[in-house]
Design a protein around this motif. Structure first.
Motif, short mmCIF file in Angstrom:
data_model
loop_
_atom_site.label_atom_id
_atom_site.label_comp_id
_atom_site.label_asym_id
_atom_site.label_seq_id
_atom_site.Cartn_x
_atom_site.Cartn_y
_atom_site.Cartn_z
N VAL A 89 -6.18 -0.35 1.55
CA VAL A 89 -4.95 -0.31 2.34
C VAL A 89 -5.06 -1.34 3.45
O VAL A 89 -6.10 -1.48 4.08
N ILE A 90 -3.97 -2.04 3.68
CA ILE A 90 -3.89 -2.90 4.85
C ILE A 90 -2.65 -2.49 5.63
O ILE A 90 -1.61 -2.20 5.03
N ILE A 148 -0.01 -5.83 -5.09
CA ILE A 148 0.23 -5.40 -3.72
C ILE A 148 1.50 -4.55 -3.73
O ILE A 148 2.55 -5.02 -4.16
N ALA A 149 1.40 -3.33 -3.28
CA ALA A 149 2.59 -2.50 -3.11
C ALA A 149 2.91 -2.44 -1.63
O ALA A 149 2.12 -1.93 -0.83
N VAL A 150 4.06 -2.98 -1.27
CA VAL A 150 4.43 -3.04 0.14
C VAL A 150 5.23 -1.80 0.52
O VAL A 150 6.17 -1.43 -0.19
N ASP A 151 4.86 -1.17 1.61
CA ASP A 151 5.52 0.05 2.06
C ASP A 151 5.80 1.01 0.91
O ASP A 151 6.96 1.31 0.60
N PRO A 152 4.75 1.49 0.29
CA PRO A 152 4.92 2.37 -0.88
C PRO A 152 5.60 3.67 -0.49
O PRO A 152 5.14 4.36 0.42
N GLY A 181 1.15 -10.84 4.62
CA GLY A 181 1.19 -10.98 3.16
C GLY A 181 -0.04 -11.72 2.64
O GLY A 181 -0.64 -11.32 1.65
N ARG A 182 -0.40 -12.77 3.34
CA ARG A 182 -1.56 -13.54 2.92
C ARG A 182 -2.82 -12.68 3.02
O ARG A 182 -3.65 -12.68 2.11
N MET A 189 -4.59 -1.46 -7.20
CA MET A 189 -3.49 -1.58 -6.24
C MET A 189 -3.99 -1.57 -4.80
O MET A 189 -4.82 -0.76 -4.43
N VAL A 190 -3.47 -2.51 -4.05
CA VAL A 190 -3.66 -2.51 -2.60
C VAL A 190 -2.30 -2.25 -1.99
O VAL A 190 -1.31 -2.86 -2.39
N THR A 191 -2.23 -1.34 -1.05
CA THR A 191 -0.94 -1.09 -0.42
C THR A 191 -0.90 -1.69 0.98
O THR A 191 -1.89 -1.66 1.70
N ALA A 192 0.25 -2.22 1.33
CA ALA A 192 0.50 -2.66 2.70
C ALA A 192 1.27 -1.53 3.36
O ALA A 192 2.44 -1.32 3.06
N GLY A 193 0.61 -0.82 4.21
CA GLY A 193 1.11 0.47 4.68
C GLY A 193 0.42 1.56 3.89
O GLY A 193 0.12 1.38 2.71
#
Lengths: 340, 340
Positions: A156-157, A118-122, A297-298, A139-143
């Motif tokens: 993407v989430i 998970i890449a957060v705010d890439p 996050g979950r 990879m799944v990105t948050a943002g």
DNA sequence: TTGAAAGCGGTACCAC
DNA sequence: GTGGTACCGCTTTCAA
């Protein structure tokens, strides 16, 4: 010390089957009969069997661990901490560990021993993201990811930041605040979130024939830096509300505004688009967007697991479940109810 | 996708040696001749070899991963976030991953697939700590462990909180502040840190014939809760300074004190015993203890690695490298220099 | 539907 | 000093 672990061979002996059958019963694709599967499962539970990840990884493909990467700039915010622990919980639910990647950890050649990340705010140009992509880690990105990474990202989430911003601005408007100012993060943090909220503010101003009063400051702004931005934002005499984007800025602004003779909560509106749980969500003066980072996050892990499981549904891009607490109210309204 | 990885067999073929020798050359205890060791190392670098953790774990004992556990109550503070990333960096330096454990992650039987764990601010009665101990995972605590765990812990790393607190109080005293009040965390966060700072405050008051004015509030205090504690603490009319223990409380107190007509920084002293990097360390009004969480986290991993490496030195209990920034000064004084 | 055997990439043990 | 070989626990052919 820890007792020696139970292996599938012991289960096999226990139930009088071969280790192959046991393996299939526990993890395989339904080859075995329901009856034996149940028998094996029962024995596994009884003996306290836990899959040996190393062995599984060595032969097969799965590592049994997921990764999370958070850009260094952003670490000041407990949003990311909560997010990470939500992700850790989600990983555990999928029987995987959650590995924390540090960008600084670039010491010598190392492989990423994870099934996905998970890449957060890439952020654009982040070398760590490139390394992860080069290594072929799903990879799944948050943002939303930067352009350059768009093709490399599996899913993407994100939270509906634009809608949330509009909702907050509309609420202020309906409460009688005619000209909200805006304080956001500067270019060093160029995430889709920062983009969405800033753009939405400007658009909203256009739609309401209001002159924007927007100022940026660093995500890790000191008291002075934030003070400067807030003063600039509220300088126009008809500004009667302030919307802060980064976590904690609204809470910190109360004192700054006070020192300007501006009393928040009555004649002057205050809102946070990414609320700190104690200083902002708990503060009746502030209209606060609750990004629900733990849940976020979950959910991001659930999405990653779906991707790794081969889900090809077109709803792979998801919105997280967030909420808004209106100033003065004690309960948080869920995003879904707000849509209605 | 990721290219197939290089194995020691390929290195062996490349340099014309056996698998065994290559393995020993790369990881073993100096059996091989320096010449071949160098040759093997060169080949490994050239071919881009990276140890396969799964294989190593399967045969040997090492997992190649370390764990970190942070109690849920404490997650509001970016201290822990920084700590965790320092630990991640330290782990990478030891060629290990850092796994984030969530207490909530108690879903079904799972083994901790780590070689050892850092427990940060271990709290009495935390079920997660018991599980880790029961699993026989070597544990290093950051902060002294509760009585019940004392025997199970391999080593302890902590900051000299008592000394730091005394130093801050002495500094306020020498600056002319005669009666500092204190705001700390309540019993829900019963760490050695909370204990040390509170006890030292009371002792210092005794030694200086000053009546203590100490109040507690929750670590996750809302604006109102903190306000109540601060008001109570500074109520006695001769109180002329405030020392806040938890991260961020001093910064948040400025506005509260202001609303009481108390202007910080001149006639009234303010200090933080665990400073937030932006709102407190960056604030010239505040005398701020810099717990240097990133370094702290990294050092804790160094200690854990030493423990796992079999170090039996009696200096296994260490103090972390911290600093203090005096109000009005722009540089941070290191703890070592302050000792002199 | 089930079983036997090979093998993943290292390390440990034993010979040489 | 170095090499051969068994083996860690699991998944994956291939046969039965």
């Amino acid at each position: 010390m820890s007792a020696r672990r139970v292996t599938i061979v012991e289960i096999a002996q226990h139930v009088g089957l071969s280790k192959t059958t046991v393996s299939d019963a526990l993890h395989g694709g339904g080859r075995v009969s329901p009856a034996t599967a149940a028998k094996v499962a029962a024995a596994a539970r009884e003996l306290g069997y836990v899959t040996n990840r190393a062995a599984r990884q060595l032969r097969g493909r799965s590592v049994g661990a997921l990764g999370i990467y958070i850009p260094p700039i952003a670490r000041n915010f407990n949003f990311y901490m909560e997010f990470a622990f939500g992700a850790a919980h989600g990983s555990a639910e999928h029987d995987a560990d959650l590995v924390l990647f540090a960008r600084d950890a670039d010491v010598g050649p190392r492989h990423f021993q994870v099934d996905g990340v998970i890449a957060v705010d890439p952020l654009p140009g982040d070398p760590m993201l490139e390394r992860l992509v080069d290594a072929g880690i799903p990879m799944v990105t948050a943002g939303r990811p930067p352009e350059a990474l768009a093709d490399a990202v599996s899913a993407v989430i994100e939270a509906p930041h634009g809608d949330l911003t509009r909702l907050v601005l509309d609420h202020l408007w309906e409460s009688g605040y005619a000209r909200p100012a805006f304080v956001g993060s500067d270019r060093r943090f160029y995430s889709s979130w920062a983009d969405d909220v800033r753009r939405t503010y400007v658009e909203w101003c256009g739609a309401h024939s209001v002159a924007p009063s927007a100022f940026d400051c660093p995500l890790d702004a000191t008291a002075d830096e934030l003070s400067t931005a807030v003063r600039s934002a509220v300088r126009p005499s008809d500004v009667d509300a302030l919307v802060c984007a980064p976590q904690g800025f609204a809470g910190r602004s109360i004192g700054i505004l006070e020192s300007l003779g501006v009393h928040t909560g009555t004649a002057f509106g205050l809102a946070s688009l990414s609320s700190d749980p104690t200083t902002e969500l708990g503060n009746p003066r502030i209209t606060a967007v609750d990004l629900a980072p733990w849940t976020f996050g979950r959910e991001s892990i659930v999405l990653l697991a779906a991707v790794l499981g081969g889900d090809q549904h077109d709803h792979l891009n998801r919105f997280a479940d967030v909420g808004v607490r209106i100033a003065g109210e004690t309960t948080t309204r869920s995003w879904e109810s707000l849509q209605a």
